[in-house]
Design an enzyme around this catalytic site. Structure first.
Site, mmCIF file in Angstrom:
data_model
loop_
_atom_site.group_PDB
_atom_site.id
_atom_site.type_symbol
_atom_site.label_atom_id
_atom_site.label_comp_id
_atom_site.label_asym_id
_atom_site.label_seq_id
_atom_site.Cartn_x
_atom_site.Cartn_y
_atom_site.Cartn_z
ATOM 1 N N GLY A 1 0.814 -1.215 0.000
ATOM 2 C CA GLY A 1 0.000 0.000 0.000
ATOM 3 C C GLY A 1 0.843 1.258 0.000
ATOM 4 O O GLY A 1 0.681 2.134 -0.853
ATOM 5 N N ALA A 2 1.758 1.346 0.957
ATOM 6 C CA ALA A 2 2.582 2.545 1.091
ATOM 7 C C ALA A 2 3.706 2.263 2.071
ATOM 8 O O ALA A 2 3.700 1.231 2.741
ATOM 9 C CB ALA A 2 1.746 3.718 1.591
ATOM 10 N N MET A 3 4.655 3.193 2.139
ATOM 11 C CA MET A 3 5.836 2.968 2.975
ATOM 12 C C MET A 3 6.224 4.242 3.707
ATOM 13 O O MET A 3 6.318 5.314 3.107
ATOM 14 C CB MET A 3 6.982 2.480 2.075
ATOM 15 C CG MET A 3 8.273 2.219 2.812
ATOM 16 S SD MET A 3 8.057 0.900 4.037
ATOM 17 C CE MET A 3 9.181 1.465 5.306
ATOM 18 N N GLU A 4 6.511 4.075 5.005
ATOM 19 C CA GLU A 4 6.677 5.205 5.922
ATOM 20 C C GLU A 4 8.087 5.772 5.988
ATOM 21 O O GLU A 4 8.479 6.336 7.025
ATOM 22 C CB GLU A 4 6.243 4.761 7.326
ATOM 23 C CG GLU A 4 7.177 3.739 8.017
ATOM 24 C CD GLU A 4 6.774 2.279 7.844
ATOM 25 O OE1 GLU A 4 6.077 1.954 6.859
ATOM 26 O OE2 GLU A 4 7.167 1.459 8.697
ATOM 27 N N HIS B 1 -2.031 6.121 8.371
ATOM 28 C CA HIS B 1 -1.172 5.017 8.810
ATOM 29 C C HIS B 1 0.311 5.373 8.636
ATOM 30 O O HIS B 1 1.098 5.262 9.582
ATOM 31 C CB HIS B 1 -1.527 3.756 8.019
ATOM 32 C CG HIS B 1 -0.727 2.550 8.380
ATOM 33 N ND1 HIS B 1 -1.172 1.601 9.279
ATOM 34 C CD2 HIS B 1 0.502 2.137 7.978
ATOM 35 C CE1 HIS B 1 -0.251 0.666 9.405
ATOM 36 N NE2 HIS B 1 0.777 0.958 8.617
ATOM 37 N N GLU B 2 0.678 5.778 7.437
ATOM 38 C CA GLU B 2 2.104 6.057 7.186
ATOM 39 C C GLU B 2 2.566 7.254 8.004
ATOM 40 O O GLU B 2 3.673 7.257 8.551
ATOM 41 C CB GLU B 2 2.369 6.293 5.696
ATOM 42 C CG GLU B 2 1.893 5.179 4.770
ATOM 43 C CD GLU B 2 2.286 3.772 5.190
ATOM 44 O OE1 GLU B 2 3.347 3.608 5.807
ATOM 45 O OE2 GLU B 2 1.513 2.830 4.907
HETATM 46 N N1 TRP Z 1 5.659 -0.630 6.369
HETATM 47 C C1 TRP Z 1 4.658 -0.619 5.328
HETATM 48 C C2 TRP Z 1 3.355 -0.286 6.007
HETATM 49 O O1 TRP Z 1 3.050 0.811 6.232
HETATM 50 C C3 TRP Z 1 4.551 -1.937 4.627
HETATM 51 C C4 TRP Z 1 5.317 -2.080 3.365
HETATM 52 C C5 TRP Z 1 5.345 -1.231 2.338
HETATM 53 C C6 TRP Z 1 6.097 -3.183 2.959
HETATM 54 N N2 TRP Z 1 6.104 -1.755 1.328
HETATM 55 C C7 TRP Z 1 6.554 -2.941 1.664
HETATM 56 C C8 TRP Z 1 6.434 -4.371 3.548
HETATM 57 C C9 TRP Z 1 7.326 -3.841 0.981
HETATM 58 C C10 TRP Z 1 7.209 -5.288 2.871
HETATM 59 C C11 TRP Z 1 7.664 -5.021 1.590
HETATM 60 O O2 TRP Z 1 2.648 -1.073 6.468
HETATM 61 ZN ZN ZN Z 2 2.547 0.045 8.516
#
Ligand code: TRP
Ligand code: ZN
Length: 898
Positions: free
Chosen positions: A265-268, A301-302
């Site tokens: 979905g997305a990455m923090e 969330h992020e």
């Molecule tokens: N940490 C991310 C979240 O908000 C999860 C995530 C995003 C992730 N990209 C990823 C985990 C690629 C594993 C691989 O939940």
């Molecule tokens: Zn997360």
């Protein structure tokens, strides 16, 4: 190695601190798609808290090693190998410079540094940083980063990384550079860079302490008109974290970047969140109400990860739920507050119901299969496979239970202590629990079991009323059913279960609650019982009449409640329970009960019939104008086919589909006038509004349309749906109309109206990839028939010029939609669905193992299916097991077959 040896199992018990620490990292990138040069200069020292190691072992994957220098002098004793780089006999502290090459253009895994749409992006969680440079790529190694990016100015005018921009300028040969510095120590998984042709929507806001913050949402130029909602969601998230948790944004600048090729979905990443376009881009024409809500939730969330994940991070990946469970809980509370404020329980309940529905359908199923694991897993082969429903959703329920036990204020005290103790550290789930316990003066040793036991607990309830003594006793028993084999291995004793309960009198009102031993009843008519023994009896006194119990109010713990309500009692709860969640729950229990009986009949060929009292109970909800439209929509939606199939002793998707369709048709025909009236009454003419109220009206109206499409004579529904399709000024109404047209036509092998609408939809949105994803998904999830199996439509669509297996959103929209969201068609008796699944898992494995492994999971419950399907499923799993290479997919299929 990977395809011959048994995959290596990583165990939580083997955790050891790193032999070396890295304090600072200076990265220099010369960004060229096929051959990017990375120079990495680190300050390294031996870890005083670890056992001595002569050599420094760095992780690295898919890198071409160029050279190493220690304290400025070339270092000859560096050996590159398949898993990284070994540096022999290094000093106690030193400056290490490493140069390496990578090939972002050919990186289809979307992990590490990759090219998407001609721009550069990174994804480092969980172990992608080692695909960018050699490093101690583990979350307990925290450093400050300075990043210099160099690239062609014409091709990559925007150069972004974490933190603050220090300087930028031109270089010879049409190149330019930017230098970024992140003042906060962070683990490598939070590193990010972005380079390309992007534009931003910008806002400046003042944070709680009066500091000005620059907010940016970066997208491709043609998407700028779809960024407003993400920006508003970000501003709301910032305000919410200040007011609910006293947590302020700690950087001068916060950036969100949208990318269309993304695994999740997305990455923090610190200060530079990278998002799947699906969770950023929205305007009324292209995005549904659900999309708008999802964007708000994911942006929240992020953003919330900035404190729960980034300022305090995980010591090791077994602690993943420390950040994910907690941050899901925070985003759920944020969405509930946005919908209903802190006190409007009925509006908050809508969000709660949706979250519980996901948990029960997906996480309970995970707990019943070969991938079952505790919230804090004990072992893994590939960490990417453990970003699961259990870690995220059950993890969130575990965090929610602290709040249920201690109240909002007690929870806040625990959070405050957690940050006071651990800001800047990489910690464990135990550290979180201890902070919550200490802040509230409680011993939470027993609560630890929620982290270490797999499986879904079952609580069975017995009640007894003593008329003479006016005492009402509730006996709770906890355990794990046969459905949770994983639970047996990890079981350590009873859990501390916060069990919320109310008692309802004959008039439908809550009765006062006074437990035996108390001098007077409590003010609240819901009590949270602390259920800590295997079996425990709670006795209420001064109970003037025999009550009906309202059990596990607001779903106070992630358990299955077993209590033998009669259909009449369920109808009574559906009409009267003061707890909105349990009102909905009563309707679900009533429907589930009927549907499972009918599915059993359908499986053995017995004719189906539905009791009038069930129809009457649904009619009351449908016509009850005192209930909010969004609640009515949720209450009138039948449990999903996947959930129902899971409840059967042997899952039989065809029987479940027949039963559910039978009930839908029966409710459609019996209540035709009411559905029509509701359809008319809940139209939302005029300009589109994204408010919870307006979206509630649309949801109920479109549910009515979907029931009308089930009528024996669907011509009226087709007329309404066609008109709605043509007149729609928003995607919610347009896609609902298209879906109704497709389903109304299914029994007759399709219709002109459906075909025309499909063609119009494609032409209209040809340039909007996220809408074309919907076009694929609607077709993959449509109802099929013997004359027109959906697999044939899916196969044709695989050859459509717009289909692209390399884009995860597109692959999900067609393949995953069919394999995971159309059970009746996917589980066709001829095994065609399974053969298709195997081919796609194998094809995806060569492109993107993370995505392939997700698809691989759609057969993991094969042992629980009806025998006629099992052989086909096993054969498909065996085919995949014999052909795939990645650790990711092998772990899934090998566990499924074991
Ligand atoms: N940490 C991310 C979240 O908000 C999860 C995530 C995003 C992730 N990209 C990823 C985990 C690629 C594993 C691989 O939940
Ligand atoms: Zn997360």
């Amino acid at each position: 190695m990977a395809d011959t040896a048994t995959p290596n199992v990583i165990r939580r018990a083997d955790y050891a601190p790193p032999a070396f620490l890295i304090d600072t990292v200076a990265l220099e990138f010369d960004l060229i798609p096929e051959r990017t040069v990375v120079r990495n200069t680190m300050r390294v020292r031996r870890n005083p808290d670890a056992s001595h190691a002569a050599n420094l072992e760095l992780m690295g994957e898919q890198l071409e090693f160029v050279g190493a220098a220690i304290d400025g002098a070339p270092f000859a004793h560096a050996h590159a190998h398949e898993h990284g780089l070994t540096l022999d006999n290094v000093p106690d502290h030193f400056e290490l410079t490493l140069t390496s090459l990578c090939n972002p253009a050919e990186n289809t895994t979307l992990s590490g540094l990759y090219v998407s749409g001609g721009n550069f992006f990174t994804q480092c969680e969980a172990e992608g940083f080692r695909r960018i440079t050699y490093f101690l790529d583990r979350p307990d190694v925290m450093a400050t980063y300075t990043v210099t990016l160099r690239a062609s100015k014409a091709d990559y005018p925007v150069l972004l990384s974490n933190g603050n921009l220090l300087e930028q300028g031109d270089l010879p040969d049409g190149r330019h550079f930017a230098r970024w510095e992140d003042p906060f120590r962070k683990p490598s998984y939070l590193f990010a860079l972005v380079a390309g042709k992007l534009v931003a929507l910008e806002e400046r806001v003042k944070s709680g302490s009066g500091k000005e913050k620059l907010l940016q949402v970066w997208v491709e130029p043609h998407d700028l008109d779809k960024t407003r909602h993400a920006m508003d969601s970000l501003i709301n998230s910032i305000r919410w974290d200040e007011s609910r948790f006293g947590l302020e944004l700690d950087l001068d600048r916060f950036m969100i970047v949208a990318v269309s090729d993304f695994n999740m979905g997305a990455m923090e990443n610190k200060g530079l969140n990278i998002f799947n376009t699906k969770y950023v881009l929205a305007n009324p024409e292209t995005a549904t109400d659900t999309d708008f809500a999802n964007i708000e939730a994911v942006v929240g969330h992020e953003y919330f990860h900035n404190w729960t994940g980034n300022r305090v991070t995980c010591r090791d990946w077994f602690q993943l739920s420390l950040k994910e469970g907690l941050t899901v809980f925070r985003d759920q509370e944020f969405s509930a507050d946005m919908a209903g404020g802190a006190t409007d329980e009925a509006s908050r309940a809508t969000k709660r119901i949706e979250d519980v529905r996901v948990l029960r359908q997906m996480q309970f199923a995970e707990d019943a299969g070969p991938m079952a694991h505790p919230v804090r897993p004990e072992s893994y082969v590939e960490i990417n496979n453990f970003y699961t429903m259990t870690v995220y959703e059950k993890g969130s329920e575990v965090v929610r239970m602290y709040q249920t036990l201690f109240g909002r204020d007690g929870f806040r005290k625990g959070m405050d202590l957690y940050f006071k103790r651990h800001d800047g550290q990489a910690v464990t789930c135990d550290d979180f629990r201890h902070a919550l316990a200490d802040a509230n003066g409680r011993d939470l040793a027993q609560f630890e079991r929620w982290y270490s036991q797999a499986g879904t607990p079952r609580v069975s309830v017995r009640t007894a009323y003593d008329t003479a003594q006016q005492r009402y006793s509730v006996t709770l028993t906890q355990g794990y059913g046969d459905a949770a084999p994983a639970a047996r291995e990890t079981q350590k004793g009873p859990l501390l279960i916060p069990f919320a309960i109310g008692l309802i009198g004959k008039e439908g009102h809550d009765l006062p609650l006074q437990l035996d031993g108390e001098t007077r009843p409590s003010d609240a008519t819901t009590r949270v019982l602390e259920f800590t023994q295997t079996e425990q009896t709670f006795t209420f006194v001064n109970v003037a009449q025999e009550p009906l119990p309202s059990l596990l109010r607001n779903f106070s713990a992630p358990v299955v409640v077993e209590y033998d309500y009669s259909p009449d009692e369920l109808a009574f709860l559906l009409a009267h329970d003061s707890d909105p969640f349990n009102r909905w729950e009563a309707g679900q229990r009533l429907a589930t009960r009927e549907l499972l009986t009918l599915a059993g009949r359908a499986a053995t060929g017995v004719p189906l019939q539905l009791d009038d009292s069930v129809v009457a109970a649904f009619a009351r909800v449908l016509t009850d104008e005192t209930l909010s439209p969004s609640f009515r929509e949720l209450a009138l939606m039948l449990p999903s086919e996947a959930y129902l199939a899971e409840q059967m002793a042997e899952s039989n998707p065809a029987a479940v589909h027949a039963a559910r369709q039978f009930v839908r048709k029966r409710l459609a025909n019996a209540l035709r006038k009411d559905w029509l009236a509701v359809y008319e009454k809940h139209r939302t003419p005029g300009a589109y509004e994204a408010t919870p109220e307006a979206s509630g009206h649309r949801a109920l109206k479109n549910l009515a349309l979907s029931y009308l499409a089930e009528l024996d004579d669907p011509s009226e529904a087709v007329r309404l749906a066609s008109a709605q399709y043509d007149a729609a000024n928003n995607m919610t109404d347009r896609s609902a109309a298209l879906s109704a047209l497709l389903n109304a036509a299914a029994a007759n092998g399709g219709s002109i109206e459906a075909q025309q609408a499909l063609e119009d939809f494609y032409r209209r949105f040809e340039k909007e990839p996220l809408v074309i994803d919907k076009w694929f998904a609607l077709q993959a999830t449509q109802r099929g028939s013997a004359q027109r199996p959906v697999i044939e439509i899916v196969r044709k669509l695989m050859a459509h010029p717009a289909f692209n297996l390399k884009n995860p959103n597109r692959a999900r929209s067609l393949i995953f939609s069919f394999c995971a969201a159309n059970p009746a068609q996917f589980h066709a008796e001829d095994g065609s669905g399974y053969a298709f699944w195997a081919d796609q898992v194998i094809a995806l494995d060569a492109i993107n193992p993370q995505v392939a492994a997700r698809l691989a999971r759609s057969l993991e419950l094969w042992r629980r299916f009806t025998p006629t399907l099992r052989d086909g499923m096993r054969a498909a799993l065996e085919k995949v097991a014999s052909q795939v290479k990645s650790r990711d997919v092998r772990e899934i299929v090998e566990k499924a077959l074991a």
